[in-house]
Design an enzyme around this catalytic site. Structure first.
Site, mmCIF file in Angstrom:
data_model
loop_
_atom_site.group_PDB
_atom_site.id
_atom_site.type_symbol
_atom_site.label_atom_id
_atom_site.label_comp_id
_atom_site.label_asym_id
_atom_site.label_seq_id
_atom_site.Cartn_x
_atom_site.Cartn_y
_atom_site.Cartn_z
ATOM 1 N N ASN A 192 20.894 -14.201 35.770
ATOM 2 C CA ASN A 192 20.820 -15.604 35.329
ATOM 3 C C ASN A 192 19.506 -16.252 35.753
ATOM 4 O OD1 ASN A 192 23.204 -15.666 33.963
ATOM 5 N ND2 ASN A 192 24.351 -16.783 35.530
ATOM 6 N N GLU A 251 24.995 -10.500 38.020
ATOM 7 C CA GLU A 251 25.140 -11.670 37.145
ATOM 8 C C GLU A 251 24.274 -12.832 37.629
ATOM 9 O OE1 GLU A 251 26.527 -11.557 34.369
ATOM 10 O OE2 GLU A 251 27.783 -9.787 34.540
ATOM 11 N N ARG A 281 23.225 -12.856 24.888
ATOM 12 C CA ARG A 281 24.103 -13.041 26.035
ATOM 13 C C ARG A 281 25.523 -13.328 25.563
ATOM 14 N NH1 ARG A 281 21.002 -10.813 28.895
ATOM 15 N NH2 ARG A 281 22.905 -10.647 30.064
#
Ligand SMILES: Nc1ncnc2c1ncn2[C@@H]1O[C@H](COP(=O)(O)OP(=O)(O)OP(=O)(O)O)[C@@H](O)[C@H]1O
Ligand SMILES: [Mg+2]
Lengths: 105, 147
Positions: free
Chosen positions: B52, B48, B106
């Site tokens: 990002n 994650e 997303r």
């Protein structure tokens, strides 16, 4: 990520094999949505048996497929969801939208 | 806390490196004899944070991402993911579940997953300067765990 699809009697089945992350998400969405547009299935089964890893990118993938199927008045069923992928999907609350079949060992 | 081991990795923000980054973090964490579930949680949280940086920090360019791992003497793993990209103007808002600037590509669940899969999450960001995400997870001691 290996994506296999089969269309039979109104049902589109998608087998995913590999790690489901951002790197492969776009490819899955494109492949599956193309199949959906072509076959116009009544239901779409996503078989997750071969998915050993999944992060939040998987949530977006399933949501995209769900939205496309919903436009067509169809349903999405997730099959053979592993324990870990389940944990990720449970956090997202996506389990309220799509059906999930019991995890098979 | 005493640092017993560390690892520093630097990668360009290419999506092919997402798998590499989380696998490297998992290999490093393996020294703590984690359970399969702990290992999966760590892999997911790292994925994650790194994703990002790739997606949000450097949307148009390829930039540098630093991944640092540390093991402390109390069986705690610390992972720091840092980028020198766009930064976040309102971190509190960004950390809300389902908040995303990524459109329907997303889901806005990245920070929520990091928070629930790790014990501690700290996000420091300056707009135009970059973002540093630090996460900690204390792993269970198991029988036969020799270090
Ligand atoms: N390293 C970063 N640099 C710049 N902005 C960031 C960074 N990390 C997160 N953000 C901002 O915070 C928002 C929320 O991040 P989060 O990971 O929770 O969700 P997401 O990335 O949008 O979606 P998902 O992770 O579910 O795919 C992002 O949409 C983005 O605007
Ligand atoms: Mg994210």
């Amino acid at each position: 990520m290996k994506i296999t699809t089969e269309y039979r009697h109104g049902r589109l089945t998608v087998w995913l094999n590999g790690e489901l992350d951002h790197h492969v998400a776009k490819d899955i969405i494109e492949t599956v949505c193309r199949e959906i547009d072509q076959c116009l299935p009544l239901s779409c089964f996503i078989d997750m048996k071969g998915v050993g890893f999944m992060d939040s990118s998987g949530i977006a993938v399933i949501l995209k497929i769900y939205k496309r199927m919903k436009e067509l008045g169809g349903t999405v069923i997730i099959r053979n969801l592993g324990k870990h992928a389940r944990k990720v999907l449970d956090i997202s609350g996506i389990n309220r939208l799509v059906n999930m079949e019991e995890v098979k060992a | 806390m005493i640092t017993v081991n560390y690892i520093n990795i630097e990668i360009p923000s290419k999506s092919t490196n997402e798998g590499l980054a989380r696998s490297a973090a998992a290999c490093f964490a393996a020294q703590l004899d984690p359970t399969l579930e702990e290992l999966n949680d760590i892999k997911t949280a790292v994925s994650e944070a790194v994703t990002n940086s790739i997606v949000h920090a450097y949307p148009e360019t390829i930039g540098k991402i630093s991944i640092k791992g540390k093991i402390f003497d109390d069986n705690t793993l610390e992972i720091t993911v840092r980028d020198w990209g766009r930064g976040i103007s309102d971190v509190k808002q960004a950390m809300q579940p389902m908040y995303t600037t990524g459109g329907d590509e997303r889901s806005g669940m990245g920070f929520t997953i990091m928070e629930s899969f790790m014990d501690k999450l700290r996000v420091k960001s300056t707009e135009g300067k970059g973002t540093t995400v630090t996460m900690r997870r204390r792993l269970s001691y198991r029988a036969g765990n020799i270090r």
